[in-house]
Design an enzyme around this catalytic site. Structure first.
Site, PDB file in Angstrom:
ATOM      1  N   CYS A  66     -97.646 -22.790 -85.971  1.00  0.00           N
ATOM      2  CA  CYS A  66     -96.411 -22.124 -85.554  1.00  0.00           C
ATOM      3  C   CYS A  66     -96.402 -20.680 -86.043  1.00  0.00           C
ATOM      4  O   CYS A  66     -95.638 -19.845 -85.549  1.00  0.00           O
ATOM      5  CB  CYS A  66     -95.183 -22.878 -86.087  1.00  0.00           C
ATOM      6  N   GLN A 125     -94.127 -28.877 -94.769  1.00  0.00           N
ATOM      7  CA  GLN A 125     -95.150 -29.196 -95.768  1.00  0.00           C
ATOM      8  C   GLN A 125     -94.554 -29.500 -97.137  1.00  0.00           C
ATOM      9  O   GLN A 125     -95.039 -30.381 -97.857  1.00  0.00           O
ATOM     10  CB  GLN A 125     -96.149 -28.034 -95.876  1.00  0.00           C
ATOM     11  N   HIS A 168    -100.621 -23.447 -90.556  1.00  0.00           N
ATOM     12  CA  HIS A 168     -99.510 -23.774 -89.656  1.00  0.00           C
ATOM     13  C   HIS A 168     -99.652 -22.974 -88.367  1.00  0.00           C
ATOM     14  O   HIS A 168     -99.547 -21.746 -88.381  1.00  0.00           O
ATOM     15  CB  HIS A 168     -98.175 -23.451 -90.335  1.00  0.00           C
ATOM     16  N   CYS A 172     -95.358 -29.504 -87.178  1.00  0.00           N
ATOM     17  CA  CYS A 172     -94.194 -28.777 -87.671  1.00  0.00           C
ATOM     18  C   CYS A 172     -92.934 -29.240 -86.942  1.00  0.00           C
ATOM     19  O   CYS A 172     -92.893 -29.272 -85.709  1.00  0.00           O
ATOM     20  CB  CYS A 172     -94.416 -27.287 -87.452  1.00  0.00           C
ATOM     21  N   GLU A 173     -91.895 -29.598 -87.709  1.00  0.00           N
ATOM     22  CA  GLU A 173     -90.669 -30.102 -87.083  1.00  0.00           C
ATOM     23  C   GLU A 173     -89.823 -28.988 -86.474  1.00  0.00           C
ATOM     24  O   GLU A 173     -88.884 -29.262 -85.727  1.00  0.00           O
ATOM     25  CB  GLU A 173     -89.833 -30.885 -88.094  1.00  0.00           C
ATOM     26  N   HIS A 174     -90.150 -27.730 -86.778  1.00  0.00           N
ATOM     27  CA  HIS A 174     -89.362 -26.621 -86.234  1.00  0.00           C
ATOM     28  C   HIS A 174     -89.845 -26.177 -84.855  1.00  0.00           C
ATOM     29  O   HIS A 174     -89.031 -25.850 -83.988  1.00  0.00           O
ATOM     30  CB  HIS A 174     -89.401 -25.432 -87.200  1.00  0.00           C
ATOM     31  N   HIS A 175     -91.169 -26.168 -84.644  1.00  0.00           N
ATOM     32  CA  HIS A 175     -91.711 -25.711 -83.368  1.00  0.00           C
ATOM     33  C   HIS A 175     -92.655 -26.726 -82.726  1.00  0.00           C
ATOM     34  O   HIS A 175     -93.217 -26.459 -81.669  1.00  0.00           O
ATOM     35  CB  HIS A 175     -92.457 -24.381 -83.551  1.00  0.00           C
TER      36      HIS A 175
END
Length: 223
Positions: A178, A148, A176, A107-110
C-alpha cells in the site's frame, strides 16, 4: 505428560478463544459465491473495464477463490493450534527460536499485500510445542486483514497465554505494498515491529541473545 508403554502422551490444553479475536466480525454471515462474484464484477466496472469481455469472464470466480486462500486465517483458531504440547524435554529450558517464517498478509486499510518474515521465540516453562505450530500461528493471523502492529501483538500474546512460557519474543519485518505501489510510492522500505514479553522484556541479556540469533536476516519481502 503421562508415560504409556515406554512412550509419552502429549498434553491437550483447553483454553478460551485467542486474544484479539473479533467475535462480531466472525459471527457475520458469509455471502454466497454468487454474491461475491457479483461484487467483483461491480469492482471491475468501477475500475473502468467490461467484466463481460473474454479476458475477464472468469475473473470474478478466480478472485473469489483467491480471497478464500488469502484470508484462510479466519478459518483457524490459533489457540487450538497450540493446544497440543509436550512436557518431556529432559529439562530443556533454553530459548526456542524459529526465524525467517515467510509472512503473507493483507493491509486492512487498502487491501494490498504485506510481504515479509516473522521471527518467533519463547523460553519454555516445562513444556514445548511443535515448531510447525509456531509457523501456523503466524499464518493464522497473517492470512487476515491486518495491520502489522496488531498482528505482532496477537502472535506474541497468544503464545504467552497458551504456552505460559518464561518469555515470548516476536519480530516482524515486512514490505507494505500500500506504500510501494500507491500513495507515496516509496520502494525499498520495510517496516519492523516487535513484541517482547516476560524475560525478553525484563532481561536485557535475554533480549540481546534473541536479537543476535535473528541478525543477518535480510530482504524482508519483495516490494
Amino acid at each position: 505428560m503421562r508415560p504409556v508403554h515406554g512412550k509419552t502422551e502429549p498434553v491437550n490444553i483447553q483454553l478460551p478463544s485467542a486474544p484479539g479475536t473479533d467475535d462480531k466480525a466472525t459471527s457475520l454471515a458469509r455471502p454466497t459465491q454468487d454474491e461475491a462474484e457479483a461484487a467483483i464484477r461491480t469492482l471491475l466496472l468501477w475500475a473502468g473495464d467490461d467484466p463481460n469481455r473474454e479476458g475477464l469472464l472468469d475473473t470474478p470466480k478466480r478472485v473469489a477463490k483467491a480471497y478464500r486462500e488469502w484470508f484462510c486465517g479466519y478459518e483457524d483458531d490459533p489457540v487450538e493450534l497450540l493446544a497440543r504440547s509436550f512436557e518431556e524435554v529432559e529439562g530443556y529450558d533454553e530459548m526456542v527460536v524459529l526465524r525467517d517464517i515467510r509472512l503473507e498478509s493483507m493491509c486492512e486499510h487498502h487491501m494490498c499485500p504485506i510481504i515479509g518474515k516473522a521471527h518467533v521465540a519463547y523460553l519454555p516453562n516445562g513444556r514445548v510445542v511443535g515448531i510447525s505450530k509456531l509457523a501456523r500461528v503466524v499464518e493464522a493471523y497473517g492470512k487476515r486483514l491486518q495491520i502489522q502492529e496488531k498482528m505482532t501483538a496477537q502472535i506474541a500474546n497468544t503464545l504467552n497465554d497458551v504456552l505460559k512460557p518464561k518469555g515470548v519474543a516476536v519480530v516482524i519485518e515486512a514490505v507494505h505494498q500500500c506504500m510501494t505501489t500507491r500513495g507515496v510510492h516509496k520502494t525499498g522500505v520495510s517496516m519492523v515491529t516487535s513484541r517482547m514479553l516476560g524475560a525478553f522484556r525484563d532481561d536485557a541479556s535475554t533480549r540481546r541473545e534473541f536479537m543476535a540469533m535473528i541478525q543477518g536476516t535480510r530482504g524482508a519481502g519483495e516490494g
